[in-house]
Scaffold this motif. Structure first.
Motif, PDB file in Angstrom:
ATOM      1  N   ALA A  60       0.856  -1.183   0.000  1.00 49.00           N
ATOM      2  CA  ALA A  60       0.000   0.000   0.000  1.00 49.00           C
ATOM      3  C   ALA A  60       0.895   1.236   0.000  1.00 49.00           C
ATOM      4  O   ALA A  60       1.975   1.226   0.592  1.00 49.00           O
ATOM      5  N   PRO A  61       0.453   2.323  -0.666  1.00 47.54           N
ATOM      6  CA  PRO A  61       1.278   3.518  -0.769  1.00 47.54           C
ATOM      7  C   PRO A  61       1.732   4.066   0.584  1.00 47.54           C
ATOM      8  O   PRO A  61       2.856   4.542   0.713  1.00 47.54           O
ATOM      9  N   GLU A  62       0.874   3.960   1.590  1.00 47.10           N
ATOM     10  CA  GLU A  62       1.198   4.535   2.890  1.00 47.10           C
ATOM     11  C   GLU A  62       2.422   3.873   3.511  1.00 47.10           C
ATOM     12  O   GLU A  62       3.141   4.495   4.299  1.00 47.10           O
ATOM     13  N   SER A  63       2.619   2.587   3.217  1.00 45.99           N
ATOM     14  CA  SER A  63       3.668   1.853   3.929  1.00 45.99           C
ATOM     15  C   SER A  63       4.837   1.478   3.040  1.00 45.99           C
ATOM     16  O   SER A  63       5.747   0.776   3.473  1.00 45.99           O
ATOM     17  N   PHE A  98       4.889   3.679 -10.312  1.00 48.20           N
ATOM     18  CA  PHE A  98       5.416   3.820 -11.674  1.00 48.20           C
ATOM     19  C   PHE A  98       5.203   2.559 -12.502  1.00 48.20           C
ATOM     20  O   PHE A  98       4.725   2.615 -13.644  1.00 48.20           O
ATOM     21  N   GLN A  99       5.564   1.405 -11.920  1.00 55.92           N
ATOM     22  CA  GLN A  99       5.348   0.138 -12.624  1.00 55.92           C
ATOM     23  C   GLN A  99       3.875  -0.250 -12.577  1.00 55.92           C
ATOM     24  O   GLN A  99       3.329  -0.770 -13.545  1.00 55.92           O
ATOM     25  N   TYR A 135      -5.371  -2.155  -6.122  1.00 53.56           N
ATOM     26  CA  TYR A 135      -5.965  -2.849  -4.982  1.00 53.56           C
ATOM     27  C   TYR A 135      -7.155  -2.052  -4.498  1.00 53.56           C
ATOM     28  O   TYR A 135      -7.277  -0.853  -4.758  1.00 53.56           O
ATOM     29  N   ARG A 136      -8.065  -2.747  -3.836  1.00 55.26           N
ATOM     30  CA  ARG A 136      -9.235  -2.107  -3.268  1.00 55.26           C
ATOM     31  C   ARG A 136      -9.081  -2.109  -1.761  1.00 55.26           C
ATOM     32  O   ARG A 136      -8.787  -3.134  -1.152  1.00 55.26           O
ATOM     33  N   GLN A 137      -9.283  -0.953  -1.165  1.00 50.80           N
ATOM     34  CA  GLN A 137      -9.125  -0.838   0.279  1.00 50.80           C
ATOM     35  C   GLN A 137     -10.263  -1.548   0.998  1.00 50.80           C
ATOM     36  O   GLN A 137     -11.348  -1.729   0.453  1.00 50.80           O
ATOM     37  N   VAL A 175      -1.120   0.035  -6.592  1.00 50.61           N
ATOM     38  CA  VAL A 175      -0.217  -0.409  -5.530  1.00 50.61           C
ATOM     39  C   VAL A 175       1.153   0.223  -5.744  1.00 50.61           C
ATOM     40  O   VAL A 175       1.430   0.834  -6.778  1.00 50.61           O
ATOM     41  N   HIS A 176       1.987   0.097  -4.754  1.00 57.64           N
ATOM     42  CA  HIS A 176       3.399   0.417  -4.920  1.00 57.64           C
ATOM     43  C   HIS A 176       4.160  -0.898  -5.064  1.00 57.64           C
ATOM     44  O   HIS A 176       3.875  -1.856  -4.347  1.00 57.64           O
TER      45      HIS A 176
END
Length: 426
Positions: free
Chosen positions: A292-295, A360-361, A369-371, A380-381
């Motif tokens: 997830a982007p946050e982590s 980017f990828q 992803y769905r939260q 996603v990252h």
RNA sequence: GGAGAGGUGACCGAGCGGCCGAAGGUGCACGCCUGGAAAGUGUGUAGGGGGUUAACGCUCCCUCGUGGGUUCAAAUCCCACCCUCUCCGCCA
């Protein structure tokens, strides 16, 4: 690939980021491509709307039995349809032009990345272990490999060519032991799921990770097909989830994969020609994460730690550097290189590269992803790092653990994987 | 390599020229029920893009494996390709 909306809204910021990277970026060209695309879309959609409304009306007229009006309308609609067809080519051109432009733009560097020109500006962030002080002149791995008859470069050159290796006896076993050791640590202790992917991938997969279209020259292509030999497991493993919407509850997803890696090494003539540091084919255990982007930046730290833990278990001195803006790979927002001590070169050499690609990828490969609470899918990252390059680990073991007579002690942690062998002797 | 069947939403599955971005189910979200949960029950729930907006939103376009074609109109008809499955052959 960067988001065209993001670029449009942050044009100056993007231009500054590209300048830090030393990458060319023509913001005027971006603006004109973007606007051209919007204009054409608008025009086409207006026509399509007209056609759809007319088509519905046509159906009604038919049902009402007004043949004359229906015929007249049909003639009009035919003209509109033809116009739409004429514009279709313009539209796909405009789409492709913008996409091609963006595919050639590297990722934005993360704010924590030091600005710099080349590897001289990279910053060391960690150092572990003391390089051993030898009471004798240490040999390099080529010589050790010959003395012990475990690495045969001459015959590999006969079989294939330069930059290939033939491992023999305990050398072959050492390579295999390291692969198993690394996979076991990452799967049992670091929580990665083991995968064994195809060693070839199609061009779409390579576009997803950012290797194509820009870096085709670095790859071996399989003649008569759309397949390329993978230069790293990153390509097939990241593409496991291409065009998928993942459940947020499953993140982070962590994969560990052993694969051979094939690289043309175009443009590296004369570089590292001796030994097995730089090969057209080498083995690697790769770590890949979907986060997830946050982590994702926490995940980058732990992924890097997972990689250098292997070196600690093998008692090999290393350091970690954070790459500066000018030295980073095309797709990466932030990269740590792990460098192992190589006695014969009296320096640290890259043995792992751990990167966060942010979205980017994921944007190229459409990995979302769905939260948990529902809502729109988000990108996603993706992250990956070598854990580790096996050939270079062999180099480090041979050189760091050598004795005056050319024999090599096996690091304690690896002995069980060597079938109890504690020392490689002649 | 030969013969056949099939690819539809997060998932399963119906539809086979306009009333279909798509029945039904699962999952998920919110509510009811409950001391709490399960079960039950009600409602909602595809993605991408354009225009407009400070934003919520409103509106339009595209998407039923991919790309072409036929048609005023294609998930539905035609062609090519990709992938999956079954049988035969070959093969580790």
């Amino acid at each position: 690939m960067l988001d065209s909306k993001y670029v449009e809204e942050n044009l100056e910021k993007v231009a500054a980021g590209m300048k830090d990277r030393g990458a060319p970026f023509d913001s005027g060209r971006f603006r004109s491509l973007d606007q051209e695309r919007r204009q054409i879309i608008k025009r086409v959609e207006e026509l399509e709307h007209e056609r759809n409304v007319g088509s519905k009306r046509f159906g009604e007229l038919k049902r009402e039995g007004d043949q004359g009006a229906a015929d007249r309308l049909q003639a009009e609609l035919r003209v509109i349809s033809d116009k739409i067809k004429d514009l279709a080519g313009d539209r796909s051109n405009a789409d492709n032009n913008l996409r091609e432009f963006l595919l050639g733009v590297p990722n934005m560097p993360h704010e924590s990345v030091p600005v710099g020109k080349d590897s001289a500006d990279n910053r060391e962030v960690r150092r572990w272990g003391e390089p051993r002080v030898f009471g004798f002149e240490p040999k390099d791995h080529v010589e050790l490999g010959k003395i012990l008859d475990i690495i045969d470069l001459d015959r590999a050159a006969k079989i294939t060519g330069a930059r290939f290796a033939l491992y023999k006896g305990l050398g072959a076993r050492l390579e295999r032991a390291l692969i198993n050791f690394m996979l076991d640590i990452h799967t049992r202790e670091h929580g990665y799921k083991e995968v064994l992917p195809p060693f070839m991938a199609n061009s779409e997969s390579f576009i997803g990770t950012g290797n194509l279209p820009k870096f085709a020259a670095d790859l071996f292509k399989v003649e008569g097909t759309d397949y390329y030999l993978i230069p790293t497991a990153e390509v097939p493993v990241t593409n496991i989830h291409r065009d998928e919407i993942l459940s947020g509850d499953d993140l982070p997803i962590k994969y560990a994969a052993y694969t051979p890696c094939f690289r043309s090494e175009a443009g590296s003539y004369g570089k590292d020609v001796r030994g097995i540091i730089r090969q057209h084919q080498f083995n690697k255990v790769e770590l890949v994460k979907f986060a997830a982007p946050e982590s994702s930046y926490d995940e980058l730290e732990s992924l890097t730690a997972n990689a250098y833990r292997i070196l600690e278990l093998l008692e090999l001195p290393y350091r970690v550097v954070v790459l500066c803006t000018g030295d980073m790979g095309f797709s990466s927002a932030k990269t740590y290189d792990i460098e192992v001590w190589v006695p014969s070169e009296n320096t640290y050499r890259e043995i792992s590269s751990c990167s966060n690609f942010q979205d980017f990828q994921a944007r190229r490969a459409s990995i979302r992803y769905r939260q948990a609470g529902g809502g729109k899918p988000r990108l996603v990252h993706t992250l990956n790092g070598s854990g580790l390059a096996v050939g270079r680990t062999v180099v480090a073991i041979l050189e760091n653990f050598q004795e005056p007579d050319g024999t090599v002690t096996i690091p304690r942690a690896l002995v069980p994987y060597m079938g109890g062998v504690e020392r490689i002797t002649t």
